[in-house]
Enzyme design. Sequence first.
Site, PDB file in Angstrom:
ATOM      1  N   HIS A 142      41.740 -79.916   2.381  1.00 58.21           N
ATOM      2  CA  HIS A 142      41.642 -80.130   3.826  1.00 58.21           C
ATOM      3  C   HIS A 142      40.380 -80.842   4.302  1.00 58.21           C
ATOM      4  O   HIS A 142      40.240 -81.118   5.489  1.00 58.21           O
ATOM      5  CB  HIS A 142      41.747 -78.794   4.570  1.00 58.21           C
TER       6      HIS A 142
HETATM    7  C1  UD1 Z   1      37.421 -76.578   9.983  1.00 56.39           C
HETATM    8  C2  UD1 Z   1      35.941 -76.604   9.694  1.00 56.39           C
HETATM    9  C3  UD1 Z   1      35.709 -76.495   8.210  1.00 56.39           C
HETATM   10  C4  UD1 Z   1      36.443 -75.330   7.593  1.00 56.39           C
HETATM   11  C5  UD1 Z   1      37.891 -75.351   8.005  1.00 56.39           C
HETATM   12  C6  UD1 Z   1      38.552 -74.104   7.517  1.00 56.39           C
HETATM   13  C7  UD1 Z   1      34.483 -77.929  11.173  1.00 56.39           C
HETATM   14  C8  UD1 Z   1      33.734 -79.184  11.288  1.00 56.39           C
HETATM   15  N1  UD1 Z   1      35.326 -77.831  10.120  1.00 56.39           N
HETATM   16  O1  UD1 Z   1      38.008 -77.720   9.385  1.00 56.39           O
HETATM   17  O2  UD1 Z   1      34.336 -76.313   7.978  1.00 56.39           O
HETATM   18  O3  UD1 Z   1      36.382 -75.440   6.211  1.00 56.39           O
HETATM   19  O4  UD1 Z   1      37.979 -75.397   9.435  1.00 56.39           O
HETATM   20  O5  UD1 Z   1      39.920 -74.264   7.364  1.00 56.39           O
HETATM   21  O6  UD1 Z   1      34.338 -77.060  11.974  1.00 56.39           O
HETATM   22  N2  UD1 Z   1      45.009 -77.984  13.203  1.00 56.39           N
HETATM   23  C9  UD1 Z   1      46.252 -77.511  13.563  1.00 56.39           C
HETATM   24  N3  UD1 Z   1      46.399 -76.150  13.713  1.00 56.39           N
HETATM   25  C10 UD1 Z   1      45.376 -75.289  13.539  1.00 56.39           C
HETATM   26  C11 UD1 Z   1      44.116 -75.797  13.189  1.00 56.39           C
HETATM   27  C12 UD1 Z   1      43.951 -77.138  13.005  1.00 56.39           C
HETATM   28  O7  UD1 Z   1      47.206 -78.261  13.742  1.00 56.39           O
HETATM   29  O8  UD1 Z   1      45.587 -74.066  13.692  1.00 56.39           O
HETATM   30  C13 UD1 Z   1      44.869 -79.449  13.022  1.00 56.39           C
HETATM   31  C14 UD1 Z   1      44.474 -80.138  14.309  1.00 56.39           C
HETATM   32  O9  UD1 Z   1      45.106 -81.384  14.350  1.00 56.39           O
HETATM   33  C15 UD1 Z   1      42.994 -80.389  14.143  1.00 56.39           C
HETATM   34  C16 UD1 Z   1      42.892 -80.599  12.635  1.00 56.39           C
HETATM   35  O10 UD1 Z   1      43.871 -79.710  12.082  1.00 56.39           O
HETATM   36  O11 UD1 Z   1      42.566 -81.477  14.889  1.00 56.39           O
HETATM   37  C17 UD1 Z   1      41.552 -80.273  12.047  1.00 56.39           C
HETATM   38  O12 UD1 Z   1      41.128 -79.002  12.476  1.00 56.39           O
HETATM   39  P1  UD1 Z   1      39.569 -78.696  12.643  1.00 56.39           P
HETATM   40  O13 UD1 Z   1      39.398 -77.297  13.081  1.00 56.39           O
HETATM   41  O14 UD1 Z   1      38.929 -79.784  13.411  1.00 56.39           O
HETATM   42  O15 UD1 Z   1      39.039 -78.917  11.185  1.00 56.39           O
HETATM   43  P2  UD1 Z   1      39.412 -78.219   9.831  1.00 56.39           P
HETATM   44  O16 UD1 Z   1      39.800 -79.259   8.842  1.00 56.39           O
HETATM   45  O17 UD1 Z   1      40.346 -77.101  10.065  1.00 56.39           O
HETATM   46  N1  UDP Z   2      43.138 -69.250   2.546  1.00 55.11           N
HETATM   47  C1  UDP Z   2      44.231 -68.510   2.987  1.00 55.11           C
HETATM   48  N2  UDP Z   2      45.429 -69.152   3.129  1.00 55.11           N
HETATM   49  C2  UDP Z   2      45.592 -70.473   2.840  1.00 55.11           C
HETATM   50  C3  UDP Z   2      44.459 -71.202   2.387  1.00 55.11           C
HETATM   51  C4  UDP Z   2      43.252 -70.563   2.261  1.00 55.11           C
HETATM   52  O1  UDP Z   2      44.122 -67.316   3.248  1.00 55.11           O
HETATM   53  O2  UDP Z   2      46.715 -70.986   3.002  1.00 55.11           O
HETATM   54  C5  UDP Z   2      41.839 -68.561   2.441  1.00 55.11           C
HETATM   55  C6  UDP Z   2      41.090 -68.773   1.152  1.00 55.11           C
HETATM   56  O3  UDP Z   2      41.498 -67.892   0.133  1.00 55.11           O
HETATM   57  C7  UDP Z   2      39.642 -68.557   1.586  1.00 55.11           C
HETATM   58  C8  UDP Z   2      39.626 -69.106   2.981  1.00 55.11           C
HETATM   59  O4  UDP Z   2      40.986 -69.115   3.425  1.00 55.11           O
HETATM   60  O5  UDP Z   2      39.348 -67.174   1.651  1.00 55.11           O
HETATM   61  C9  UDP Z   2      39.058 -70.493   2.891  1.00 55.11           C
HETATM   62  O6  UDP Z   2      39.326 -71.186   3.994  1.00 55.11           O
HETATM   63  P1  UDP Z   2      39.269 -72.768   4.065  1.00 55.11           P
HETATM   64  O7  UDP Z   2      39.552 -73.359   2.756  1.00 55.11           O
HETATM   65  O8  UDP Z   2      40.155 -73.096   5.193  1.00 55.11           O
HETATM   66  O9  UDP Z   2      37.765 -73.008   4.505  1.00 55.11           O
HETATM   67  P2  UDP Z   2      36.416 -73.317   3.728  1.00 55.11           P
HETATM   68  O10 UDP Z   2      36.173 -72.239   2.768  1.00 55.11           O
HETATM   69  O11 UDP Z   2      36.578 -74.635   3.083  1.00 55.11           O
HETATM   70  O12 UDP Z   2      35.418 -73.339   4.807  1.00 55.11           O
END
Ligand code: UD1
Ligand code: UDP
Length: 356
Positions: free
Chosen positions: A195
């Site tokens: 992601h």
């Molecule tokens: C964010 C965090 C990242 C973390 C990740 C955990 C920042 C900069 N990034 O990244 O550090 O690792 O969360 O998963 O804060 N979206 C949906 N539904 C949701 C959430 C997101 O559709 O419930 C889509 C939206 O289009 C959104 C995109 O995903 O614009 C990215 O979501 P965003 O929260 O900006 O970044 P993450 O990649 O989730």
């Molecule tokens: N995770 C989860 N379901 C998923 C993918 C990830 O429960 O479908 C959990 C994963 O095991 C970890 C946390 O979410 O505990 C990590 O989140 P993510 O990868 O979104 O964020 P990051 O660690 O990169 O900030």
Amino acid sequence: MITHIVGNRPQFIKLAPLYHALERAGYEQNIIHSGQHYDENMSDVFFDELGIPAPYVNLQAGGGSHAQMTAKAMVGLERELLEKKPDLVVLYGDTNTTMAGALVTAKLCIPTVHVEAGPRLHCKENPEECNRIVTDHLSDILFCPDELSMKNLQAEGLYAKAYLTGDIMYDTYLEISDKAAGSEPAEEVVVMTWHRQENTSSRKRMESILRLVECLGEKVICPLHPRTRKCLVEYGLWERAKAIDNFEMIEPVGYVEMVTLMQRAKLILTDSGGVSKESSYAGAKCLFMMDVEVWEDLVEIDWIHKVNPESETSLKEALIFAKKAVRIPREERPRFYGDGHAADKMVQALREKNFL
Ligand code: UD1
Ligand code: UDP
């Protein structure tokens, strides 16, 4: 009153043990949800599974650019914190929600705790790195998952407010892994998460990751982050991804199912900071798809192997690493990140330092 500020999937997982430890110790608490993650399977499922009470407010700050999301969260947080006047605020991890919280609490002079302080990728192009640096510098007490994080904070002059507690995600992992342990032996698979902005913002990069999946040859199960799904569709790669025989893309899963999957994994392919660390709890080695410093202790013992999917040489090395990967028994897994009692250590440190 202690206020926890969360908004993303990994933050709910980090919140659960500390919320429960503070509850056991009798403190009054509430939760603000920034709304950064909003789908049921990215948010609500974690509150249900981990027994966290519902947030009293959701700021609906999800979507949009970094600046839009951060600004929206800041406006909502300032309003809520001015109204409720908590005695202490707790921030988690390294997301835009975390940094928004740090900026607002610093200017309102509310004592602030940062859980998971200190990791550094030493790469300012990474958006989370910016969030971490700001949050660590502005918070009043810093809880670190490992020795390396302590050293990073020392190098930035922040040692005096840093405490080594171990990884709070390990607390959650241990709590859930017993529940998740399946009675039936299941087929071993490669578990993938994908992601990061760095791995989803170019078509070429995404194509190279699909090629890596294909080359692995083994069944790869990937709970697909909504960002990645959208980008595959936008770049016209969705059909290509679906056509890969050994690639099974599924909806994002709750934490119990995620742990169940990791316990079946012979290998974990990921760009997630959290998942790459959890690989050592679950007993599966990890191919990490980012060229940054990550959990260096695990890299040093070749538990985590970094792969650049765009380089032929790196791809070949990764395939050799993957071929050798087998599940590692519990007693042979590395233990760099504490003993699974990080939350209790945090409560104790907060008491000793008169934050509670
Ligand atoms: C964010 C965090 C990242 C973390 C990740 C955990 C920042 C900069 N990034 O990244 O550090 O690792 O969360 O998963 O804060 N979206 C949906 N539904 C949701 C959430 C997101 O559709 O419930 C889509 C939206 O289009 C959104 C995109 O995903 O614009 C990215 O979501 P965003 O929260 O900006 O970044 P993450 O990649 O989730
Ligand atoms: N995770 C989860 N379901 C998923 C993918 C990830 O429960 O479908 C959990 C994963 O095991 C970890 C946390 O979410 O505990 C990590 O989140 P993510 O990868 O979104 O964020 P990051 O660690 O990169 O900030």
